[in-house]
Write a protein that holds these residues in place. Structure first.
Motif, short mmCIF file in Angstrom:
data_model
loop_
_atom_site.label_atom_id
_atom_site.label_comp_id
_atom_site.label_asym_id
_atom_site.label_seq_id
_atom_site.Cartn_x
_atom_site.Cartn_y
_atom_site.Cartn_z
N ALA A 342 -37.11 73.37 -25.60
CA ALA A 342 -36.61 73.34 -24.23
C ALA A 342 -35.37 74.23 -24.11
N LYS A 343 -35.12 74.67 -22.89
CA LYS A 343 -33.95 75.52 -22.61
C LYS A 343 -32.76 74.64 -22.23
N LEU A 344 -31.67 74.81 -22.95
CA LEU A 344 -30.47 74.02 -22.68
C LEU A 344 -29.86 74.43 -21.34
N THR A 345 -29.44 73.44 -20.56
CA THR A 345 -28.83 73.74 -19.27
C THR A 345 -27.33 73.98 -19.38
N ARG A 346 -26.74 73.54 -20.49
CA ARG A 346 -25.31 73.82 -20.71
C ARG A 346 -25.02 73.82 -22.20
N ARG A 347 -23.86 74.36 -22.53
CA ARG A 347 -23.45 74.51 -23.94
C ARG A 347 -23.16 73.14 -24.56
N VAL A 348 -23.55 72.99 -25.83
CA VAL A 348 -23.19 71.79 -26.59
C VAL A 348 -22.45 72.23 -27.85
N VAL A 349 -21.39 71.51 -28.18
CA VAL A 349 -20.52 71.88 -29.30
C VAL A 349 -20.62 70.83 -30.40
N ASN A 350 -20.63 71.31 -31.63
CA ASN A 350 -20.71 70.43 -32.79
C ASN A 350 -19.34 70.30 -33.45
N ARG A 351 -19.17 69.24 -34.21
CA ARG A 351 -17.96 69.07 -35.01
C ARG A 351 -18.24 69.61 -36.41
N ALA A 352 -17.32 70.39 -36.95
CA ALA A 352 -17.52 71.05 -38.23
C ALA A 352 -17.91 70.05 -39.32
N TYR A 354 -20.43 68.09 -39.47
CA TYR A 354 -21.14 66.92 -38.98
C TYR A 354 -22.53 67.28 -38.47
N THR A 355 -23.46 66.33 -38.57
CA THR A 355 -24.74 66.42 -37.88
C THR A 355 -24.63 65.58 -36.63
N THR A 356 -24.82 66.21 -35.49
CA THR A 356 -24.63 65.52 -34.21
C THR A 356 -25.96 65.39 -33.49
N PHE A 357 -26.17 64.21 -32.92
CA PHE A 357 -27.40 63.93 -32.18
C PHE A 357 -27.05 63.74 -30.71
N ASP A 396 -25.37 70.28 -39.52
CA ASP A 396 -23.94 70.35 -39.90
C ASP A 396 -23.45 71.76 -40.22
N ASP A 397 -24.37 72.74 -40.21
CA ASP A 397 -23.96 74.11 -40.52
C ASP A 397 -23.91 75.02 -39.29
N ILE A 398 -23.97 74.42 -38.09
CA ILE A 398 -23.84 75.25 -36.88
C ILE A 398 -22.72 74.71 -36.01
N GLU A 399 -22.16 75.60 -35.18
CA GLU A 399 -21.06 75.22 -34.31
C GLU A 399 -21.56 74.62 -33.00
N GLY A 400 -22.81 74.89 -32.66
CA GLY A 400 -23.35 74.37 -31.42
C GLY A 400 -24.43 75.28 -30.89
N TYR A 401 -24.86 75.02 -29.66
CA TYR A 401 -25.86 75.84 -28.99
C TYR A 401 -25.32 76.27 -27.63
N GLU A 402 -25.71 77.47 -27.23
CA GLU A 402 -25.27 78.00 -25.94
C GLU A 402 -26.24 77.62 -24.84
N ALA A 403 -25.76 77.60 -23.63
CA ALA A 403 -26.62 77.37 -22.47
C ALA A 403 -27.69 78.46 -22.42
N GLY A 404 -28.91 78.07 -22.14
CA GLY A 404 -30.01 79.02 -22.07
C GLY A 404 -30.78 79.18 -23.37
N GLU A 405 -30.24 78.65 -24.48
CA GLU A 405 -30.96 78.75 -25.75
C GLU A 405 -32.17 77.82 -25.75
N LEU A 406 -33.24 78.28 -26.43
CA LEU A 406 -34.39 77.42 -26.66
C LEU A 406 -34.14 76.62 -27.93
N VAL A 407 -34.17 75.30 -27.80
CA VAL A 407 -33.84 74.43 -28.93
C VAL A 407 -34.93 73.37 -29.11
N PRO A 408 -35.13 72.90 -30.36
CA PRO A 408 -36.14 71.85 -30.60
C PRO A 408 -35.61 70.48 -30.20
#
Length: 412
Positions: A342-352, A354-357, A396-408
């Motif tokens: 799915a295409k993200l509608t906004r940016r999501v940020v991760n904590r260094a 950490y695995t975030t759900f 845990d190895d990514i900073e996050g995803y940008e808006a508009g990215e296709l993500v699982p």
């Protein structure tokens, strides 16, 4: 006190290596096999289909007798009989001949194709072919579906409806599976109250009490997995002695234990202390995951004791993305999960580290599927599970995803 949080994948690996659970094998009927785990490989004892057969109603022919046929150049073939399941093998088709045939009926000797009814004109004992067919047109070949020796089930696979259909197709009505893994759930907390129609919720909540919703959530989620047999063994207060007694009994009766509540670093969070008192070894104390970072695990007699947060969302995420993967990895179980991109509608940020759900709401946006991360992220907010229909995992190895990215997105 938690001094260092273990990365999620490392925690799963560490726990799976120390689990030593032996599951018995039992035989169940096909209708009771859904969700169970296959105890051994199962292969087809025969070819399916067992012979070349027609997949349409029409005429069994030699394909070469139809070459060049068209509405302007119909080719005549002589009808020499009608094949059914009793008579098909009695016929032998020669040049210029055809046999009436129905769907599923074996192909007569000499025939190598079937022409559909709508592509011929019948005139007494003759058909006029209006369309040529290739070799094995409209024919299902012997063993085309499942040849003899075809693997229907592999040891460790969770059984799905299509496995059941395949087993039935080769004449099996039972299958050997592992016994269900007995999972004991213990709710911890002086403030926890069992829901009851005899209690006034306003009065109960005004006294600082909390209805036990977390164990209902985990029980129901566990029941959706056919290889688990969850049992709630009760609600116990913040007494290390009482908790220890319940865990001792549960370890004898179940393959694994889950506690909810009492996992944090506060003085009243006594589960880890109680677990140590029964002689277990704590192998994970805190996981770098959000929500659910106080999740911990001990092992006693090869059986894992999973200590989860009392907050429903934190416990649910830990159960789904840590407890189940740890158990399935240790036991060699192949579990299927459903995803959609799915295409993200906004940016999501991760904590260094950490695995975030992230709970998301999936919806159609034009010709695409979009994922809207929920604004509320509290680990105790049950409403966020009601409002979401998917989970986005940020490794845990990514900073996050940008808006508009296709993500699982894992579907709920």
């Amino acid at each position: 006190m938690i001094t260092e949080f273990c990365r999620l994948n490392d925690a799963i690996e560490r726990v799976s290596k120390v689990i030593n659970i032996q599951l018995n094998i039992e035989r169940v009927s096909l209708l009771n096999a859904i969700g169970r785990v296959a105890a051994k490989d199962v292969t087809s004892p025969c070819d399916i289909p067992p012979y070349d057969r027609s997949v349409v109603d029409g005429y069994a022919v030699r394909a070469e007798d139809t070459y060049g046929a068209s509405p302007s150049n119909p080719l005549p073939l002589r009808i020499v009989g009608e094949a059914n399941f009793d008579t098909a093998f009695r016929y032998s088709i020669g040049p210029g001949e055809a046999v009436r045939i129905h769907t599923g009926v074996p192909l007569p000797k000499g025939a190598n194709a079937v022409i559909m009814l709508e592509d011929v004109v019948e005139d007494k004992s003759t058909i006029y072919v209006m369309k040529s067919v290739g070799v094995y047109a409209n024919v299902s070949r012997r063993g085309e579906d499942m040849p003899k020796g075809f693997t229907i089930l592999k040891r460790g696979q969770t059984i799905e409806p299509w496995h059941v259909a395949a087993l039935a197709a080769v004449g099996l009505d039972e299958v050997e599976v592992f016994e269900r893994l007995r999972l004991c759930l213990l709710t911890v907390g002086d403030e926890i109250v069992e829901p009851s129609k005899n209690l006034d919720p306003v009065e109960v909540l005004s006294k600082g009490k909390v209805f036990s919703s977390t164990h209902y959530l985990l029980l129901c989620e566990a029941k959706r997995l056919g290889f688990l047999e969850p049992v709630h063994i009760g609600i116990v207060g913040d007494s290390p002695h009482q908790i220890s007694n319940h865990i001792r009994q549960a370890i004898e009766e179940c393959h694994s234990v889950i506690t909810t509540g009492g996992t944090g670093p506060g003085q009243r969070d006594v589960v880890v202390k109680a677990v140590k008192e029964v002689g277990s070894e704590v192998v994970v104390r805190g996981i770098a995951m959000r929500p659910g970072r106080t999740t911990s695990v001990a092992v006693l007699k090869g059986k894992p004791i999973f200590m989860l947060s009392g907050f429903p969302v934190a416990a649910y995420i830990a159960f789904r993305f840590f407890v189940i993967p740890s158990l399935t990895k240790a036991l060699g179980i192949t579990e299927s999960r459903n995803y959609v991109y799915a295409k993200l509608t906004r940016r999501v940020v991760n904590r260094a580290g950490y695995t975030t759900f992230v709970r998301v709401k999936l919806f159609n946006c034009g010709t695409e599927v979009c994922a809207e991360p929920l604004a509320s992220t509290g680990s105790g907010l049950i409403s966020t599970l009601l409002e979401s229909n998917g989970i986005l995992k940020l490794p845990d190895d990514i900073e996050g995803y940008e808006a508009g990215e296709l993500v699982p997105i894992e579907l709920l």
